[in-house]
Every structure is written in structure tokens, then in C-alpha cells.
Design a protein around this motif. Structure first.
Motif, PDB file in Angstrom:
ATOM      1  N   SER A   1       0.840  -1.191   0.000  1.00  0.00           N
ATOM      2  CA  SER A   1       0.000   0.000   0.000  1.00  0.00           C
ATOM      3  C   SER A   1       0.875   1.241   0.000  1.00  0.00           C
ATOM      4  CB  SER A   1      -0.909   0.027   1.224  1.00  0.00           C
ATOM      5  OG  SER A   1      -1.832   1.074   1.133  1.00  0.00           O
TER       6      SER A   1
ATOM      7  N   THR B   1      -4.633   2.583   1.997  1.00  0.00           N
ATOM      8  CA  THR B   1      -5.782   1.837   1.479  1.00  0.00           C
ATOM      9  C   THR B   1      -5.494   0.354   1.579  1.00  0.00           C
ATOM     10  OG1 THR B   1      -6.200   3.638  -0.061  1.00  0.00           O
ATOM     11  CG2 THR B   1      -7.304   1.561  -0.515  1.00  0.00           C
ATOM     12  N   SER B   2      -6.467  -0.418   2.072  1.00  0.00           N
ATOM     13  CA  SER B   2      -6.303  -1.864   2.208  1.00  0.00           C
ATOM     14  C   SER B   2      -6.462  -2.544   0.850  1.00  0.00           C
ATOM     15  CB  SER B   2      -7.344  -2.420   3.187  1.00  0.00           C
ATOM     16  OG  SER B   2      -8.628  -2.362   2.591  1.00  0.00           O
ATOM     17  N   ALA B   3      -6.178  -3.840   0.804  1.00  0.00           N
ATOM     18  CA  ALA B   3      -6.357  -4.625  -0.421  1.00  0.00           C
ATOM     19  C   ALA B   3      -7.815  -4.623  -0.858  1.00  0.00           C
ATOM     20  CB  ALA B   3      -5.866  -6.050  -0.201  1.00  0.00           C
ATOM     21  N   GLU B   4      -8.718  -4.428   0.091  1.00  0.00           N
ATOM     22  CA  GLU B   4     -10.155  -4.377  -0.208  1.00  0.00           C
ATOM     23  C   GLU B   4     -10.597  -2.962  -0.576  1.00  0.00           C
ATOM     24  OE1 GLU B   4      -9.001  -5.600   2.845  1.00  0.00           O
ATOM     25  OE2 GLU B   4      -8.886  -7.633   2.029  1.00  0.00           O
ATOM     26  N   MET B   5      -9.622  -2.048  -0.755  1.00  0.00           N
ATOM     27  CA  MET B   5      -9.867  -0.658  -1.146  1.00  0.00           C
ATOM     28  C   MET B   5     -10.604   0.136  -0.063  1.00  0.00           C
ATOM     29  SD  MET B   5      -8.169  -0.573  -3.855  1.00  0.00           S
ATOM     30  CE  MET B   5      -8.507   1.093  -4.373  1.00  0.00           C
ATOM     31  N   LYS B   6     -10.354  -0.194   1.195  1.00  0.00           N
ATOM     32  CA  LYS B   6     -10.927   0.553   2.318  1.00  0.00           C
ATOM     33  C   LYS B   6      -9.830   1.398   2.949  1.00  0.00           C
ATOM     34  CE  LYS B   6     -14.450  -2.741   3.175  1.00  0.00           C
ATOM     35  NZ  LYS B   6     -15.599  -3.014   3.723  1.00  0.00           N
TER      36      LYS B   6
END
Length: 170
Positions: free
Chosen positions: A85, A104-109
Motif C-alpha cells: 500500500s 488503502t487496504s487490499a479491499e480498497m478501504k
């Protein structure tokens, strides 16, 4: 130790690619060694400070050659956490002087994490004296000031019989 208060950190973060891969400062290249240097420092920190929580934020992990992949795996087994990230924001918490990182996380959060200390892993730049020495030796430089080499012969310089290695290669 933390520069602010001299205490041992409990949570330590490494931010990779600081000052590289950035066309804004004309360093749109990867230095290729910073990932392994940070991994080595993370392992040393965990060995010297039992219970230390270490996270490495990276864009692309360059762990190739000389069994570097095993070294990276060793760090993971020791508990070093790797997060792919880009850190979008960093700010200091006024009460603790800890640093809060936003990414941003891998889940786009959007994720915010707080660390006692942050290490900035800087990309490499060739020194002015090394560039002067290359000029005296009539060795051509690339657009970033490193020795000009080719992909098929990465150790050969523009001058036959003069070879390059280490941080002056890329």
C-alpha cells in the motif's frame, strides 16, 4: 529508541520507496536494494527488541537473487508484517507524539494505523563525486546519473574493460 522521548517503540513502521518512483522529483526508478535493506533492519529490530510489532509498507517487493526471497520469508516467520500500500497521509498525534499513517487496504478501504516510530526507506541517488569520477574515467551516465548499462550486460559500462557494481549500477 524514539527521538522524541528516548523510549523503545512498541510499533514500528517502514515506509518504502520514499523519494523514488516519483517523477515529481525526477526519481522515477526503483533502487532495487531498499526492500532488502528494510527487511534486514526489521529483522534486527525484532531480534533486539522482543515483542516489537514491525510493519513494512511497500509498493513492489524486490527480493530477488542471493536467496533474498528466503530472507523475506524469514522476516515473515519472525512476525514482520508486509502491507502492499502507498501511505497517503501521515500525521503526529499531539498527546503521544506517535505517528498515524493512512493507507488503502487490499479491499480498497481506508485504514489508519498508529505507530510509535516510522522509518523512511529512501531510494538511492548517485553522489556528485561518483558522477565526477565517472566523467574522469569517460564512463557514460544514464538520465538519472547512474552508470549507463544495458539490460543484457548490466555490469558493462560504455568503456570496455570498466565494469560497474553496487549502488552505481542502478
Amino acid at each position: 529508541r524514539r527521538p522524541t522521548d528516548g523510549k523503545a517503540p512498541k510499533r514500528l513502521a517502514f515506509i518504502q520507496c520514499v523519494g523514488s518512483r516519483d517523477s515529481g522529483c525526477d526519481n522515477d526508478y526503483c533502487s532495487s536494494v531498499c526492500c532488502m535493506a528494510a527487511t534486514k533492519e526489521a529483522i534486527l529490530a525484532k531480534e533486539h527488541e522482543p515483542g516489537l510489532d514491525v510493519t513494512v509498507f511497500f509498493l513492489d517487493l524486490r527480493a530477488f537473487g542471493k536467496d533474498f526471497d528466503r530472507y523475506y520469508q524469514r522476516a515473515q516467520k519472525l512476525g514482520v508484517r508486509y502491507v502492499r500500500s502507498f501511505i497517503s497521509r501521515t500525521y503526529e498525534m499531539p498527546d503521544t507524539r506517535n505517528l498515524r499513517l493512512q493507507h488503502t487496504s487490499a479491499e480498497m478501504k481506508l485504514v489508519e494505523e498508529e505507530f510509535d516510530m516510522v522509518v523512511l526507506s529512501l531510494g538511492l541517488e548517485p553522489s556528485a563525486s561518483l558522477q565526477e569520477q565517472a566523467q574522469r574515467m569517460r564512463v557514460a551516465l544514464n538520465r538519472w546519473g547512474f552508470a549507463q548499462t544495458s539490460e543484457l550486460c548490466p555490469l558493462d559500462t560504455s568503456r570496455p574493460g570498466v565494469f560497474v557494481g553496487g549502488a552505481f549500477q542502478e
